[in-house]
Design an enzyme around this catalytic site. Structure first.
Site, PDB file in Angstrom:
ATOM      1  CG  ASP A   1      -2.080   0.939   1.105  1.00  0.00           C
ATOM      2  OD1 ASP A   1      -2.389   1.366  -0.020  1.00  0.00           O
ATOM      3  OD2 ASP A   1      -2.682   1.269   2.145  1.00  0.00           O
TER       4      ASP A   1
ATOM      5  CG  HIS B   1      -0.608   2.048  -9.219  1.00  0.00           C
ATOM      6  ND1 HIS B   1      -0.745   1.779  -7.876  1.00  0.00           N
ATOM      7  CD2 HIS B   1      -1.733   2.719  -9.581  1.00  0.00           C
ATOM      8  CE1 HIS B   1      -1.907   2.280  -7.453  1.00  0.00           C
ATOM      9  NE2 HIS B   1      -2.512   2.851  -8.470  1.00  0.00           N
TER      10      HIS B   1
ATOM     11  CG  LEU C   1       9.742 -17.088  -3.452  1.00  0.00           C
ATOM     12  CD1 LEU C   1       9.545 -16.989  -1.941  1.00  0.00           C
ATOM     13  CD2 LEU C   1      10.383 -15.793  -3.966  1.00  0.00           C
TER      14      LEU C   1
END
Ligand code: IPE
Ligand code: IPE
Ligand code: MG
Length: 240
Positions: free
Chosen positions: A18, A35, A129
């Site tokens: 965020d 973004h 991962l």
């Protein structure tokens, strides 16, 4: 002298990424610029998580409530998912990263659904991962969809309502097969979950950090992990 015990590492780190809009605003730039920088932070974080030995990394990229934003911003976020996969999938596949996407797929543009399926199938054999991207994801939506599936199975006579257990419920969530997050990080100073992993976070340690997501880096991830390693987890039992 005995060697110090290694600090406990979180197996699964989940991050609410965020603060992109505020980061851009501070620079007098459009939110979409924030973004785009957020994607760079994601790339750094995936690399750092792999290096630090985190096995599961789950990131919140687009919520079922983010449709409330202007179409232009929503489109930019979808474009960034396309761009991220186009740029990084080869590298992720080669480096042993398994990519999964959780969230509602109905209603996404067909090319996005195809991109997601391709990323998942191309990396399905990897396990260094586990990168899970929550996209068009909402915890309440996920729980509702699971309840609907169980109701359908009950109506069809395949299960009895009395047999529904937390384990059976969990197996119908998008995260079926993934361990619950040990550490849940939210950046940008907000201290709320905003509908992220509501079921799965029951016993997660919560780290609310002031850093805005585009500034997140290896040091910030290390700081969150250090915070985690100082926690004492009890799961409802008594303390040590
Ligand atoms: C996080 O940044 C990215 C998404 C929610 C898609 P925001 O866009 O929410 O940035 P702020 O919170 O407005 O600063
Ligand atoms: C949560 O952030 C969603 C993502 C990070 C993708 P928001 O910015 O949408 O959450 P609110 O609106 O501040 O609660
Ligand atoms: Mg926000």
């Amino acid at each position: 002298m005995a060697a110090p015990l290694p600090a406990p590492m979180p197996q699964h780190v989940a991050i609410i990424m965020d603060g992109n809009g505020r980061w851009a605003k501070q620079r007098g730039r459009p939110r979409t610029f924030g973004h785009a920088e957020g994607v760079e932070a994601l790339r750094r974080t995936v690399e750092a998580a792999g290096d630090l030995g985190v096995r599961f990394l789950t990131v919140f990229g687009f919520s079922t409530e983010n449709w409330r934003r202007p179409a232009e911003e929503v489109n930019a976020l979808f474009d960034l998912l396309r761009l991220y996969v186009a740029r990084d999938l080869d590298k992720l596949a080669k480096e042993g990263v398994r990519v999964r996407v959780i969230g509602e797929r109905h209603g996404l543009q067909p090319d996005i659904a195809g991109i997601i399926e391709d990323a998942e199938s191309r990396t399905a054999h990897n396990d260094k991962l586990n990168l899970t991207i929550a996209f068009n994801y909402g915890g309440q939506d996920e729980i509702t969809r699971a309840a609907r599936m169980l109701a359908q199975e009950a109506v069809a006579g395949r299960i009895a309502p009395k047999d529904i257990s937390p384990e059976m419920f969990e197996a119908h969530l998008d995260t079926a097969g993934l361990p619950p997050p040990d550490l849940l990080v939210r950046t940008s100073g907000e201290s709320r979950l905003s509908n992220f992993m509501l079921w799965q976070s029951a016993y997660a340690e919560l780290a609310f950090m002031d850093v805005l997501w585009p500034d997140f880096d290896r040091a910030a991830l290390e700081e969150a992990i250090a915070f985690y390693s100082r926690r004492e987890r009890r799961y409802g039992g008594h303390g040590a």
